[in-house]
Every structure is written in C-alpha cells, then in structure tokens.
Design a protein around this motif. Structure first.
Motif, PDB file in Angstrom:
ATOM      1  N   ASN A  55     -36.399 -37.496 -38.718  1.00  0.00           N
ATOM      2  CA  ASN A  55     -37.641 -36.858 -38.328  1.00  0.00           C
ATOM      3  C   ASN A  55     -38.253 -36.173 -39.547  1.00  0.00           C
ATOM      4  OD1 ASN A  55     -39.729 -35.535 -37.132  1.00  0.00           O
ATOM      5  ND2 ASN A  55     -38.521 -34.725 -35.451  1.00  0.00           N
ATOM      6  N   PRO A  56     -39.247 -36.802 -40.173  1.00  0.00           N
ATOM      7  CA  PRO A  56     -39.794 -36.238 -41.411  1.00  0.00           C
ATOM      8  C   PRO A  56     -40.410 -34.852 -41.239  1.00  0.00           C
ATOM      9  CG  PRO A  56     -41.059 -38.151 -40.720  1.00  0.00           C
ATOM     10  CD  PRO A  56     -39.887 -38.049 -39.806  1.00  0.00           C
ATOM     11  N   ILE A  57     -40.809 -34.482 -40.023  1.00  0.00           N
ATOM     12  CA  ILE A  57     -41.402 -33.154 -39.854  1.00  0.00           C
ATOM     13  C   ILE A  57     -40.373 -32.071 -40.136  1.00  0.00           C
ATOM     14  CG2 ILE A  57     -40.999 -32.884 -37.375  1.00  0.00           C
ATOM     15  CD1 ILE A  57     -44.166 -31.832 -39.315  1.00  0.00           C
ATOM     16  N   GLU A  58     -39.085 -32.359 -39.918  1.00  0.00           N
ATOM     17  CA  GLU A  58     -38.053 -31.366 -40.211  1.00  0.00           C
ATOM     18  C   GLU A  58     -38.056 -31.021 -41.706  1.00  0.00           C
ATOM     19  OE1 GLU A  58     -36.453 -29.768 -37.926  1.00  0.00           O
ATOM     20  OE2 GLU A  58     -37.043 -31.041 -36.258  1.00  0.00           O
ATOM     21  N   ASP A  62     -39.046 -27.482 -43.448  1.00  0.00           N
ATOM     22  CA  ASP A  62     -38.159 -26.856 -44.419  1.00  0.00           C
ATOM     23  C   ASP A  62     -38.940 -26.447 -45.673  1.00  0.00           C
ATOM     24  OD1 ASP A  62     -35.459 -26.151 -45.493  1.00  0.00           O
ATOM     25  OD2 ASP A  62     -35.945 -27.766 -46.896  1.00  0.00           O
ATOM     26  N   ALA A  63     -39.768 -27.357 -46.174  1.00  0.00           N
ATOM     27  CA  ALA A  63     -40.569 -27.048 -47.363  1.00  0.00           C
ATOM     28  C   ALA A  63     -41.525 -25.888 -47.075  1.00  0.00           C
ATOM     29  CB  ALA A  63     -41.350 -28.290 -47.803  1.00  0.00           C
ATOM     30  N   LEU A  64     -42.128 -25.913 -45.903  1.00  0.00           N
ATOM     31  CA  LEU A  64     -43.053 -24.842 -45.523  1.00  0.00           C
ATOM     32  C   LEU A  64     -42.317 -23.510 -45.412  1.00  0.00           C
ATOM     33  CD1 LEU A  64     -45.934 -24.108 -44.654  1.00  0.00           C
ATOM     34  CD2 LEU A  64     -45.264 -24.695 -42.308  1.00  0.00           C
ATOM     35  N   GLY A  65     -41.146 -23.524 -44.801  1.00  0.00           N
ATOM     36  CA  GLY A  65     -40.353 -22.298 -44.653  1.00  0.00           C
ATOM     37  C   GLY A  65     -39.951 -21.707 -45.993  1.00  0.00           C
ATOM     38  N   ARG A  66     -39.564 -22.585 -46.935  1.00  0.00           N
ATOM     39  CA  ARG A  66     -39.209 -22.107 -48.273  1.00  0.00           C
ATOM     40  C   ARG A  66     -40.405 -21.468 -48.974  1.00  0.00           C
ATOM     41  NH1 ARG A  66     -37.924 -26.651 -50.965  1.00  0.00           N
ATOM     42  NH2 ARG A  66     -37.770 -27.996 -49.170  1.00  0.00           N
ATOM     43  N   GLN A  94     -49.973 -33.283 -50.767  1.00  0.00           N
ATOM     44  CA  GLN A  94     -50.107 -34.460 -49.909  1.00  0.00           C
ATOM     45  C   GLN A  94     -49.041 -35.500 -50.257  1.00  0.00           C
ATOM     46  OE1 GLN A  94     -52.189 -34.848 -47.206  1.00  0.00           O
ATOM     47  NE2 GLN A  94     -50.938 -36.658 -46.841  1.00  0.00           N
ATOM     48  N   GLN A  95     -48.703 -35.583 -51.537  1.00  0.00           N
ATOM     49  CA  GLN A  95     -47.690 -36.554 -51.971  1.00  0.00           C
ATOM     50  C   GLN A  95     -46.339 -36.291 -51.300  1.00  0.00           C
ATOM     51  OE1 GLN A  95     -48.429 -39.270 -53.942  1.00  0.00           O
ATOM     52  NE2 GLN A  95     -46.426 -39.923 -53.237  1.00  0.00           N
ATOM     53  N   LEU A  96     -45.986 -35.013 -51.097  1.00  0.00           N
ATOM     54  CA  LEU A  96     -44.739 -34.675 -50.396  1.00  0.00           C
ATOM     55  C   LEU A  96     -44.750 -35.261 -48.992  1.00  0.00           C
ATOM     56  CD1 LEU A  96     -42.073 -32.960 -49.997  1.00  0.00           C
ATOM     57  CD2 LEU A  96     -43.603 -31.200 -49.072  1.00  0.00           C
ATOM     58  N   LEU A  97     -45.838 -35.055 -48.276  1.00  0.00           N
ATOM     59  CA  LEU A  97     -45.945 -35.566 -46.910  1.00  0.00           C
ATOM     60  C   LEU A  97     -45.961 -37.086 -46.889  1.00  0.00           C
ATOM     61  CD1 LEU A  97     -48.574 -32.982 -45.634  1.00  0.00           C
ATOM     62  CD2 LEU A  97     -46.082 -32.858 -45.461  1.00  0.00           C
ATOM     63  N   ASP A  98     -46.680 -37.702 -47.829  1.00  0.00           N
ATOM     64  CA  ASP A  98     -46.700 -39.162 -47.924  1.00  0.00           C
ATOM     65  C   ASP A  98     -45.303 -39.707 -48.192  1.00  0.00           C
ATOM     66  OD1 ASP A  98     -49.446 -39.080 -47.545  1.00  0.00           O
ATOM     67  OD2 ASP A  98     -49.929 -39.388 -49.671  1.00  0.00           O
ATOM     68  N   ASN A  99     -44.563 -39.063 -49.102  1.00  0.00           N
ATOM     69  CA  ASN A  99     -43.202 -39.512 -49.432  1.00  0.00           C
ATOM     70  C   ASN A  99     -42.290 -39.427 -48.220  1.00  0.00           C
ATOM     71  OD1 ASN A  99     -43.986 -39.990 -52.054  1.00  0.00           O
ATOM     72  ND2 ASN A  99     -43.073 -38.134 -52.875  1.00  0.00           N
TER      73      ASN A  99
END
Length: 121
Positions: A55-58, A62-66, A94-99
């Motif tokens: 699940n990529p949203i996890e 995590d990135a958002l929480g950090r 955006q590249q993080l989300l795309d990856n």
C-alpha cells in the motif's frame, strides 16, 4: 448495528460497483462485519494479512509524518496539526509519490515470490 449503517452509507456514496479493501485487520474479520458485507452484497478484495508493503499510501504517510515531526515548532493541537499536515503534504516531492506508485509492480511480484511474506527494502 453501527457498521451495518456504515455499509449502506458507503454504498450510497460510491455506487453499486466497487470492491471493498479492508486490510485484513482482525476487527474487519468478525462474523458481524462479514454478515453485514454479505447482506449488502459487498465484494471483499482478497488481500494478504499485514501487508503495508503493498500500500503506497503507507509510505507517503510515513514521509509526511517524518516531515511534520521534524518541524521547528511541532503541532500542539488539532488545528496546528491540520495546518502542518497540509503544508508538509504540499511540500512532498511529486517524484516521491510517482516512485511509490511505479513501485507497485515490483512490490506485487516480490510479495508473490515470498508467498505473502514481508517485502525487504
């Protein structure tokens, strides 16, 4: 039953054609929940237990929480938390989300290879 009415509201919001994904949490596997889903004719997605690897949203959470945790002035109440989350979400590349989305094929293949086991990073 509270969950039963939630099933009806959900169907009303998204329409008749959907598959329900619940992440296989123990609370979602009770007879009461299964009865409700069956009664409403809601199809459940077959999903490996404990599989946040798929699940990529996890990873995005995590990135958002950090990012929020690393702020000079951490949130102290609900309003400042909402503001911090919104500001940091806007800063996520955006590249993080795309990856994360593009990694799904590799994640699924790895999960199948490992028979549903943990996917190493």
């Amino acid at each position: 039953m509270k969950f039963y009415s939630s099933c009806s509201y959900f169907r009303g919001a998204v329409g008749d054609k959907f598959v329900f994904m619940d992440g296989n949490a123990t609370c979602h596997r009770t007879l009461a929940v299964q009865d409700c889903l069956d009664r409403e004719g809601i199809q459940r997605l077959v999903w490996p237990v404990r599989s946040p690897d798929l699940n990529p949203i996890e990873n995005a959470w995590d990135a958002l929480g950090r990012q929020v945790a690393g702020r000079n002035y951490p949130p102290t109440n609900k309003n400042t938390l909402i503001r911090a989350l919104t500001e940091e979400w806007d800063k996520l590349p955006q590249q993080l989300l795309d990856n994360l989305v593009q990694s799904m094929v590799r994640r699924v293949v790895c999960c199948i290879t490992l028979h549903g086991g943990h996917i190493p990073y």
